[in-house]
Design a protein around this motif. Structure first.
Motif, PDB file in Angstrom:
ATOM      1  N   MET A   1       0.837  -1.204   0.000  1.00 59.42           N
ATOM      2  CA  MET A   1       0.000   0.000   0.000  1.00 59.42           C
ATOM      3  C   MET A   1       0.872   1.254   0.000  1.00 59.42           C
ATOM      4  SD  MET A   1      -2.958  -0.997   2.745  1.00 59.42           S
ATOM      5  CE  MET A   1      -3.701   0.600   2.557  1.00 59.42           C
ATOM      6  N   THR A   2       0.344   2.283  -0.571  1.00 60.35           N
ATOM      7  CA  THR A   2       1.059   3.552  -0.607  1.00 60.35           C
ATOM      8  C   THR A   2       0.695   4.368   0.613  1.00 60.35           C
ATOM      9  OG1 THR A   2       1.011   3.542  -3.004  1.00 60.35           O
ATOM     10  CG2 THR A   2       1.484   5.636  -1.929  1.00 60.35           C
ATOM     11  N   THR A   3       1.694   4.730   1.386  1.00 57.67           N
ATOM     12  CA  THR A   3       1.448   5.507   2.594  1.00 57.67           C
ATOM     13  C   THR A   3       1.199   6.962   2.231  1.00 57.67           C
ATOM     14  OG1 THR A   3       3.782   6.030   2.898  1.00 57.67           O
ATOM     15  CG2 THR A   3       2.980   3.966   3.856  1.00 57.67           C
ATOM     16  N   GLY A   4       0.692   7.712   3.227  1.00 60.18           N
ATOM     17  CA  GLY A   4       0.432   9.121   3.001  1.00 60.18           C
ATOM     18  C   GLY A   4       1.686   9.908   2.710  1.00 60.18           C
ATOM     19  N   SER A   5       2.803   9.541   3.391  1.00 62.04           N
ATOM     20  CA  SER A   5       4.055  10.268   3.164  1.00 62.04           C
ATOM     21  C   SER A   5       4.566  10.033   1.751  1.00 62.04           C
ATOM     22  CB  SER A   5       5.096   9.843   4.194  1.00 62.04           C
ATOM     23  OG  SER A   5       5.348   8.444   4.099  1.00 62.04           O
ATOM     24  N   GLU A   6       4.417   8.769   1.245  1.00 60.66           N
ATOM     25  CA  GLU A   6       4.857   8.486  -0.122  1.00 60.66           C
ATOM     26  C   GLU A   6       4.036   9.272  -1.137  1.00 60.66           C
ATOM     27  OE1 GLU A   6       4.402   4.301  -0.186  1.00 60.66           O
ATOM     28  OE2 GLU A   6       6.500   3.893   0.324  1.00 60.66           O
ATOM     29  N   THR A   7       2.735   9.336  -0.891  1.00 58.90           N
ATOM     30  CA  THR A   7       1.874  10.109  -1.785  1.00 58.90           C
ATOM     31  C   THR A   7       2.284  11.576  -1.812  1.00 58.90           C
ATOM     32  OG1 THR A   7       0.028   8.621  -1.313  1.00 58.90           O
ATOM     33  CG2 THR A   7      -0.510  10.769  -2.271  1.00 58.90           C
ATOM     34  N   THR A   8       2.619  12.090  -0.631  1.00 59.02           N
ATOM     35  CA  THR A   8       3.047  13.487  -0.551  1.00 59.02           C
ATOM     36  C   THR A   8       4.333  13.708  -1.321  1.00 59.02           C
ATOM     37  OG1 THR A   8       2.034  13.692   1.635  1.00 59.02           O
ATOM     38  CG2 THR A   8       3.661  15.356   1.018  1.00 59.02           C
ATOM     39  N   ARG A   9       5.287  12.742  -1.200  1.00 60.38           N
ATOM     40  CA  ARG A   9       6.553  12.877  -1.926  1.00 60.38           C
ATOM     41  C   ARG A   9       6.334  12.832  -3.433  1.00 60.38           C
ATOM     42  NH1 ARG A   9       8.505   9.510   2.225  1.00 60.38           N
ATOM     43  NH2 ARG A   9       8.340   7.666   0.873  1.00 60.38           N
ATOM     44  N   HIS A  10       5.452  11.904  -3.890  1.00 57.73           N
ATOM     45  CA  HIS A  10       5.160  11.825  -5.322  1.00 57.73           C
ATOM     46  C   HIS A  10       4.542  13.132  -5.824  1.00 57.73           C
ATOM     47  CE1 HIS A  10       6.402   7.766  -5.924  1.00 57.73           C
ATOM     48  NE2 HIS A  10       5.496   7.244  -5.092  1.00 57.73           N
ATOM     49  N   ALA A  11       3.631  13.677  -5.033  1.00 59.23           N
ATOM     50  CA  ALA A  11       2.980  14.925  -5.431  1.00 59.23           C
ATOM     51  C   ALA A  11       3.986  16.067  -5.485  1.00 59.23           C
ATOM     52  CB  ALA A  11       1.849  15.264  -4.455  1.00 59.23           C
ATOM     53  N   ALA A  12       4.904  16.094  -4.504  1.00 58.77           N
ATOM     54  CA  ALA A  12       5.917  17.149  -4.491  1.00 58.77           C
ATOM     55  C   ALA A  12       6.837  17.023  -5.694  1.00 58.77           C
ATOM     56  CB  ALA A  12       6.721  17.090  -3.192  1.00 58.77           C
ATOM     57  N   GLY A  13       7.223  15.738  -6.011  1.00 53.06           N
ATOM     58  CA  GLY A  13       8.080  15.530  -7.181  1.00 53.06           C
ATOM     59  C   GLY A  13       7.395  15.955  -8.459  1.00 53.06           C
ATOM     60  N   ALA A  14       6.110  15.623  -8.593  1.00 52.59           N
ATOM     61  CA  ALA A  14       5.364  16.040  -9.787  1.00 52.59           C
ATOM     62  C   ALA A  14       5.273  17.552  -9.862  1.00 52.59           C
ATOM     63  CB  ALA A  14       3.962  15.416  -9.762  1.00 52.59           C
ATOM     64  N   GLY A  15       5.086  18.183  -8.683  1.00 50.54           N
ATOM     65  CA  GLY A  15       5.020  19.644  -8.675  1.00 50.54           C
ATOM     66  C   GLY A  15       6.301  20.288  -9.133  1.00 50.54           C
ATOM     67  N   ARG A  16       7.446  19.718  -8.658  1.00 49.40           N
ATOM     68  CA  ARG A  16       8.739  20.264  -9.079  1.00 49.40           C
ATOM     69  C   ARG A  16       8.952  20.090 -10.578  1.00 49.40           C
ATOM     70  NH1 ARG A  16      10.396  18.076  -4.067  1.00 49.40           N
ATOM     71  NH2 ARG A  16      11.072  16.132  -5.081  1.00 49.40           N
ATOM     72  N   THR A  17       8.489  18.922 -11.125  1.00 48.34           N
ATOM     73  CA  THR A  17       8.624  18.686 -12.570  1.00 48.34           C
ATOM     74  C   THR A  17       7.826  19.699 -13.362  1.00 48.34           C
ATOM     75  OG1 THR A  17       8.950  16.319 -12.187  1.00 48.34           O
ATOM     76  CG2 THR A  17       8.322  16.998 -14.411  1.00 48.34           C
ATOM     77  N   ILE A  18       6.594  19.945 -12.922  1.00 52.50           N
ATOM     78  CA  ILE A  18       5.741  20.914 -13.616  1.00 52.50           C
ATOM     79  C   ILE A  18       6.350  22.310 -13.531  1.00 52.50           C
ATOM     80  CG2 ILE A  18       3.484  22.026 -13.590  1.00 52.50           C
ATOM     81  CD1 ILE A  18       2.304  19.360 -12.656  1.00 52.50           C
ATOM     82  N   ASP A  19       6.877  22.666 -12.338  1.00 54.00           N
ATOM     83  CA  ASP A  19       7.493  23.979 -12.180  1.00 54.00           C
ATOM     84  C   ASP A  19       8.707  24.126 -13.093  1.00 54.00           C
ATOM     85  OD1 ASP A  19       6.885  24.221  -8.599  1.00 54.00           O
ATOM     86  OD2 ASP A  19       5.617  24.697 -10.337  1.00 54.00           O
ATOM     87  N   LEU A  20       9.512  23.071 -13.212  1.00 48.82           N
ATOM     88  CA  LEU A  20      10.683  23.106 -14.078  1.00 48.82           C
ATOM     89  C   LEU A  20      10.274  23.271 -15.541  1.00 48.82           C
ATOM     90  CD1 LEU A  20      13.731  22.887 -14.452  1.00 48.82           C
ATOM     91  CD2 LEU A  20      13.467  20.389 -14.537  1.00 48.82           C
ATOM     92  N   GLN A  21       9.239  22.541 -15.941  1.00 46.50           N
ATOM     93  CA  GLN A  21       8.737  22.677 -17.301  1.00 46.50           C
ATOM     94  C   GLN A  21       8.243  24.097 -17.560  1.00 46.50           C
ATOM     95  OE1 GLN A  21       5.754  19.653 -17.735  1.00 46.50           O
ATOM     96  NE2 GLN A  21       7.229  18.059 -18.300  1.00 46.50           N
ATOM     97  N   THR A  22       7.546  24.648 -16.591  1.00 47.69           N
ATOM     98  CA  THR A  22       7.028  26.011 -16.746  1.00 47.69           C
ATOM     99  C   THR A  22       8.165  27.012 -16.913  1.00 47.69           C
ATOM    100  OG1 THR A  22       5.102  25.461 -15.395  1.00 47.69           O
ATOM    101  CG2 THR A  22       5.610  27.798 -15.691  1.00 47.69           C
ATOM    102  N   ILE A  23       9.222  26.852 -16.101  1.00 45.02           N
ATOM    103  CA  ILE A  23      10.369  27.748 -16.188  1.00 45.02           C
ATOM    104  C   ILE A  23      11.046  27.624 -17.550  1.00 45.02           C
ATOM    105  CG2 ILE A  23      12.676  28.204 -15.277  1.00 45.02           C
ATOM    106  CD1 ILE A  23      11.586  27.418 -12.512  1.00 45.02           C
ATOM    107  N   VAL A  24      11.220  26.378 -18.024  1.00 46.45           N
ATOM    108  CA  VAL A  24      11.857  26.161 -19.329  1.00 46.45           C
ATOM    109  C   VAL A  24      11.027  26.773 -20.437  1.00 46.45           C
ATOM    110  CG1 VAL A  24      12.535  24.399 -21.002  1.00 46.45           C
ATOM    111  CG2 VAL A  24      13.103  24.102 -18.588  1.00 46.45           C
ATOM    112  N   ILE A  25       9.714  26.564 -20.383  1.00 44.24           N
ATOM    113  CA  ILE A  25       8.832  27.091 -21.425  1.00 44.24           C
ATOM    114  C   ILE A  25       8.847  28.617 -21.439  1.00 44.24           C
ATOM    115  CG2 ILE A  25       6.423  27.283 -22.146  1.00 44.24           C
ATOM    116  CD1 ILE A  25       6.060  24.396 -21.071  1.00 44.24           C
ATOM    117  N   ARG A  26       8.798  29.226 -20.246  1.00 41.02           N
ATOM    118  CA  ARG A  26       8.682  30.685 -20.174  1.00 41.02           C
ATOM    119  C   ARG A  26      10.011  31.390 -20.442  1.00 41.02           C
ATOM    120  NH1 ARG A  26       4.444  33.362 -18.463  1.00 41.02           N
ATOM    121  NH2 ARG A  26       5.754  35.061 -17.715  1.00 41.02           N
ATOM    122  N   TYR A  27      11.098  30.834 -19.914  1.00 47.90           N
ATOM    123  CA  TYR A  27      12.349  31.576 -19.955  1.00 47.90           C
ATOM    124  C   TYR A  27      13.458  30.886 -20.745  1.00 47.90           C
ATOM    125  CZ  TYR A  27       9.935  33.878 -16.119  1.00 47.90           C
ATOM    126  OH  TYR A  27       9.003  34.529 -15.370  1.00 47.90           O
ATOM    127  N   GLY A  28      13.160  29.725 -21.299  1.00 50.75           N
ATOM    128  CA  GLY A  28      14.193  28.980 -22.014  1.00 50.75           C
ATOM    129  C   GLY A  28      14.755  29.736 -23.204  1.00 50.75           C
TER     130      GLY A  28
END
Length: 348
Positions: A1-28
């Motif tokens: 089973m996926t614990t709450g902490s693991e879910t939080t880490r996955h969500a944080a990682g996805a957020g960082r990926t989206i933020d990185l993509q946004t930065i590349v798209i806007r300022y690349g």
């Protein structure tokens, strides 16, 4: 089973990926421009000198003005391939009016602007009412103008003292006021650094930016380009908006031709050969600036600056002229990747 902490880490990682993509798209692409300037500054002597800046500004001015006209047609979902030939025709017309007909600069400017407006009107009519695809209509107009501008002088450039086909000698000259449009430089920051043509580009860029972003007419042009059918059902005069876009493109191309004639001081039949490619590249590169993913005046101006920096840097590095179009094409592909591939990935 996926614990709450693991879910939080996955969500944080996805957020960082989206933020990185946004930065590349806007300022690349802005980072790419900065990197290009740094590369040429380190690779060539004198690239960051005032003289080099003047050359870049002068090349940017005409390319940028034509690209702003292309941007207006892209906004309504169209495209104008005739801008280079319109600019060259305006340049030849200005030279013909002053050198052959011996008229003043005012009449030369008016004649050029009328040519641009009429060509844009014809393009718009063919596309809107005759239902000719925009690429085909403007391509046909390009070939028509290339032939037409050569007829009065039998394919020769126009300069004072030339012999006309009827045997007469052209004794008119370019007025000093007209030549100042392409040659005078202002002393705002450093002596003789800012050409008049760049000031004209800045003014036109601000006008078209404000027009497209903050007026009802401009917003409706974007609506037509986004969904022509929906705009028509909403009661917008779609045909009028599309025709006006091509008229704007024609007038801007004519202004570019006027500045080119003022810079050269003659009607050089071959001087506008690269205007189309450079201007289209600048307009399309503008899609990638700040992640706009749409035609916009600010992005187009930055795209013109990018093309100017690229060409000046390649010239100072003594790169063969026949490699410049290849490099420009590669840069355009990179810009389109920033615009479409990355932005579409970010939307998934």
């Amino acid at each position: 089973m996926t614990t709450g902490s693991e879910t939080t880490r996955h969500a944080a990682g996805a957020g960082r990926t989206i933020d990185l993509q946004t930065i590349v798209i806007r300022y690349g692409f802005l980072a790419l421009l900065a990197g290009l300037i740094a590369f040429f500054a380190a690779s060539t002597d004198g690239f960051v000198s005032p003289q080099s800046a003047v050359f870049i500004f002068q090349s940017v001015a005409i390319t940028g003005i034509l690209a702003l006209g292309v941007t207006a047609t892209l906004v309504v979902g169209g495209f104008d391939l005739s801008i280079g030939s319109v600019a060259t025709s305006a340049m030849m017309a200005a030279a013909y009016v002053m050198v052959v007909l011996e008229q003043n600069a005012f009449l030369a400017v008016v004649a050029c602007l009328l040519i641009g407006a009429v060509v844009g009107l014809i393009n718009g009519f063919l596309i809107v009412y005759m239902r000719v695809p925009d690429l085909l209509a403007t391509l046909g107009m390009m070939f028509l103008l290339v032939g037409l501008q050569r007829i009065p002088t039998e394919g020769r450039s126009i300069a004072t003292g030339m012999t006309m086909p009827d045997g007469s000698v052209a004794e008119g000259t370019f007025s000093s006021t007209f030549l100042a449009l392409g040659r005078h430089r202002f002393d705002f920051f450093l002596p003789n650094l800012l050409p008049v043509s760049v000031v004209i580009l800045i003014v036109l860029a601000l006008l078209i930016w404000f027009f497209l972003e903050y007026t009802r007419f401009g917003r409706m042009m974007y609506a037509v380009g986004s969904n022509e059918r929906a705009a028509e059902l909403a009661g917008a005069p779609v045909k009028a908006y599309k025709i006006w876009a091509y008229v704007i493109s024609g007038i801007f191309a004519a202004i570019g031709g006027i500045l080119l004639a003022a810079r050269l001081g003659r009607g050089d039949i071959a001087s506008g050969n690269n205007l189309l490619l450079d201007s289209v590249a600048a307009a399309l590169i503008g899609f990638a600036v700040l992640g706009a993913a749409k035609p916009n005046a600010f992005g187009t101006a930055v795209g013109a600056l990018f093309v100017g920096v690229l060409l000046q840097g390649l010239t100072m590095m003594n790169a063969p002229y026949y490699t410049q179009d290849f490099v420009k094409g590669g840069v355009l592909v990179v810009a389109l990747v920033f615009t479409f591939a990355l932005s579409n990935r970010g939307k998934r």
